[in-house]
Write a protein that holds these residues in place. Sequence first.
Motif, short mmCIF file in Angstrom:
data_model
loop_
_atom_site.label_atom_id
_atom_site.label_comp_id
_atom_site.label_asym_id
_atom_site.label_seq_id
_atom_site.Cartn_x
_atom_site.Cartn_y
_atom_site.Cartn_z
N ASN A 137 4.68 13.95 9.62
CA ASN A 137 4.13 14.02 8.26
C ASN A 137 5.06 13.39 7.22
OD1 ASN A 137 2.16 14.87 6.31
ND2 ASN A 137 3.58 16.50 5.71
N ASP A 138 6.39 13.58 7.37
CA ASP A 138 7.33 13.05 6.36
C ASP A 138 7.30 11.53 6.30
OD1 ASP A 138 7.98 15.64 5.85
OD2 ASP A 138 9.91 15.63 6.91
N TRP A 139 6.96 10.88 7.43
CA TRP A 139 6.93 9.42 7.45
C TRP A 139 5.78 8.85 6.61
CZ3 TRP A 139 8.15 7.63 13.18
CH2 TRP A 139 9.40 8.17 13.54
N ASN A 140 4.78 9.70 6.34
CA ASN A 140 3.65 9.22 5.56
C ASN A 140 3.96 9.07 4.07
OD1 ASN A 140 1.64 8.98 7.64
ND2 ASN A 140 1.64 11.24 7.75
N ARG A 141 5.18 9.45 3.62
CA ARG A 141 5.60 9.20 2.23
C ARG A 141 6.23 7.79 2.23
NH1 ARG A 141 7.07 14.77 2.91
NH2 ARG A 141 9.25 14.26 3.37
N VAL A 142 5.36 6.76 2.14
CA VAL A 142 5.82 5.42 2.42
C VAL A 142 5.02 4.40 1.62
CG1 VAL A 142 4.24 5.15 4.35
CG2 VAL A 142 6.36 3.80 4.32
N SER A 143 5.66 3.26 1.40
CA SER A 143 4.98 2.06 0.92
C SER A 143 5.10 1.00 2.03
CB SER A 143 5.61 1.52 -0.37
OG SER A 143 5.31 2.35 -1.47
N ILE A 144 3.94 0.48 2.44
CA ILE A 144 3.92 -0.52 3.54
C ILE A 144 3.66 -1.89 2.93
CG2 ILE A 144 2.78 -1.22 5.64
CD1 ILE A 144 2.06 1.70 6.12
N CYS A 145 4.59 -2.80 3.15
CA CYS A 145 4.49 -4.16 2.60
C CYS A 145 4.08 -5.11 3.73
CB CYS A 145 5.84 -4.63 2.02
SG CYS A 145 6.47 -3.51 0.74
N THR A 146 2.91 -5.73 3.54
CA THR A 146 2.42 -6.67 4.52
C THR A 146 2.46 -8.07 3.94
OG1 THR A 146 0.97 -4.96 5.44
CG2 THR A 146 0.49 -7.25 6.00
N LEU A 147 3.26 -8.94 4.54
CA LEU A 147 3.45 -10.31 4.03
C LEU A 147 2.41 -11.23 4.62
CD1 LEU A 147 7.33 -10.28 4.37
CD2 LEU A 147 6.05 -10.39 2.21
N ASP A 148 1.96 -12.18 3.78
CA ASP A 148 0.99 -13.16 4.25
C ASP A 148 1.64 -14.52 4.06
OD1 ASP A 148 -1.14 -14.67 4.91
OD2 ASP A 148 -2.34 -14.19 3.14
N GLN A 188 -0.09 5.73 -5.67
CA GLN A 188 -0.17 4.53 -6.51
C GLN A 188 1.19 4.21 -7.12
OE1 GLN A 188 -2.90 2.54 -6.95
NE2 GLN A 188 -1.56 1.16 -8.09
N ALA A 189 1.92 5.26 -7.54
CA ALA A 189 3.23 5.05 -8.17
C ALA A 189 4.23 4.45 -7.16
CB ALA A 189 3.76 6.38 -8.71
N ARG A 190 4.14 4.83 -5.92
CA ARG A 190 5.07 4.30 -4.90
C ARG A 190 4.81 2.81 -4.65
NH1 ARG A 190 4.80 9.68 -1.01
NH2 ARG A 190 6.49 10.80 -2.11
N ALA A 191 3.53 2.42 -4.61
CA ALA A 191 3.22 0.99 -4.46
C ALA A 191 3.72 0.20 -5.66
CB ALA A 191 1.73 0.80 -4.26
N GLU A 192 3.52 0.79 -6.88
CA GLU A 192 3.97 0.09 -8.10
C GLU A 192 5.48 -0.01 -8.15
OE1 GLU A 192 2.22 -1.40 -10.33
OE2 GLU A 192 0.19 -0.80 -9.67
N SER A 193 6.20 1.00 -7.61
CA SER A 193 7.67 0.96 -7.67
C SER A 193 8.22 -0.25 -6.87
CB SER A 193 8.25 2.26 -7.13
OG SER A 193 8.00 2.40 -5.73
N VAL A 194 7.58 -0.57 -5.75
CA VAL A 194 8.03 -1.73 -4.97
C VAL A 194 7.71 -3.03 -5.70
CG1 VAL A 194 7.79 -2.96 -2.78
CG2 VAL A 194 7.75 -0.45 -2.82
N LYS A 250 0.85 -1.20 0.00
CA LYS A 250 0.00 0.00 0.00
C LYS A 250 0.88 1.24 0.00
CE LYS A 250 -4.06 -1.97 2.28
NZ LYS A 250 -5.05 -1.78 3.38
N GLY A 251 0.67 2.08 -1.05
CA GLY A 251 1.45 3.31 -1.16
C GLY A 251 0.70 4.50 -0.58
N TYR A 252 1.48 5.41 0.05
CA TYR A 252 0.89 6.59 0.68
C TYR A 252 1.69 7.84 0.28
CZ TYR A 252 -1.57 3.25 3.66
OH TYR A 252 -2.35 2.24 4.12
N ALA A 253 1.02 8.96 0.46
CA ALA A 253 1.66 10.26 0.24
C ALA A 253 1.42 11.13 1.48
CB ALA A 253 1.11 10.95 -0.99
#
Length: 404
Positions: free
Chosen positions: A393-404, A358-364, A341-344
């Motif tokens: 606020n700066d930490w919200n520029r992130v992609s969070i990867c959750t493994l299942d 969306q671009a940040r999630a796709e980059s991962v 999940k990508g965030y800005a």
Amino acid sequence: MKKILTIALAGAAMTMSAQAQNAVAPTSFCDNWSIGLDGGATTPLSRHHAFFGDMRGQFGLHIQKQISPAFALGVEGVAGVNTSSWNTDYFTTILDNTYAIAPGRSSTAIDNMYVGVYGSVNLMNLFGGYKFDGRVFDIEITAGAGWGHDFYDRMAMMPYSIDAKDQNYLLTKAGLNFNFNVSKNLTLSLKPYVAWNMTGTEYLPLDVEQTSAAYSRAKATFNINAGVTYNFGPGFVPVDTRNQAEIDALNKQINDLRADIAACNAATAAAAATAADLANQLQACKNRKPEVIKEVSNNLQSVRYIFYKIGSSVITADQMPNVEMVASYMKNHKDSKVLIKGYASQDGNLDLNIKLAQARAESVKNALVSKYGIKADRIKAEGEGVGHMFTENDWNRVSICTLD
């Protein structure tokens, strides 16, 4: 004469007043002429004559030009019929004291005539306004002046000479015309007026008492005629102040302005719709509760974070170890999958932040597939828009990867 000038000036003033009431189209010189015949009676107003006893016939012709609906100019000629006591014979004494009869005035059938000019003011058109469909009845005041002439027999018994001569004199007149308009072209009239001899006799030209220079009744006559007049049209028509070319140009300008107004209204409506949509999106963002990231496992290695620089979706070198950890886990666990999940952050334009998330999630996802060989069907990438999970606020520029 002073009275005649006063009447003429009054007529001109009334003409302008009438034209102000009803605007009429200009006419040419050849328009609105008329010709008519007059016939009636005349009688002296002197004390020495009987009003009805000395009444005699007269007839005439007039030609008139209607200058405006209220004012007209014309020329006329009138002749008097020698039928009354004006021609009474007189006795005269000759040298042998015998008496003979001499003619009193003239032996001709016509013993006086008048030729002159006149002006008339139509009171109905002046005060009631000109009616373009015509009136059945109207009243005119008229005044004129011209040349008068009396015919005398050379042997007539004159007060001052046996050898009589014809007399010429200035005559003025004033009266009323009662007009009955039978049709547009035919008018029947009753015309009473008074005429004055303004000059006097050959023998006493300055004898005011014996003449009418002071408008006395000594040389005045009362006249009444009936007339029939044929009017050569076309009459008067309302003035047409329209300029069709100018009207067409103004209509075009009006239509162009209407089109501009319609375009402005459409643009305003579109802008209002856009503003309303943005307001709804803003309200939805305000109403959305911050997403709380919960660990799906007690094992901290099931969640990895990849952080980005502001405005960028490029994974920097210092963040690649986190991507590599996700890849290593998925290689070791062949059935595992990952949700990215990508965030800005809250900086910048909302639409741009949505695309950036969306671009940040796709980059991962692209890094996992291209660099580490992870199959794409094991990876799900979603853009979540602006993130609120971190108070920084700066930490919200992130992609969070959750493994299942």
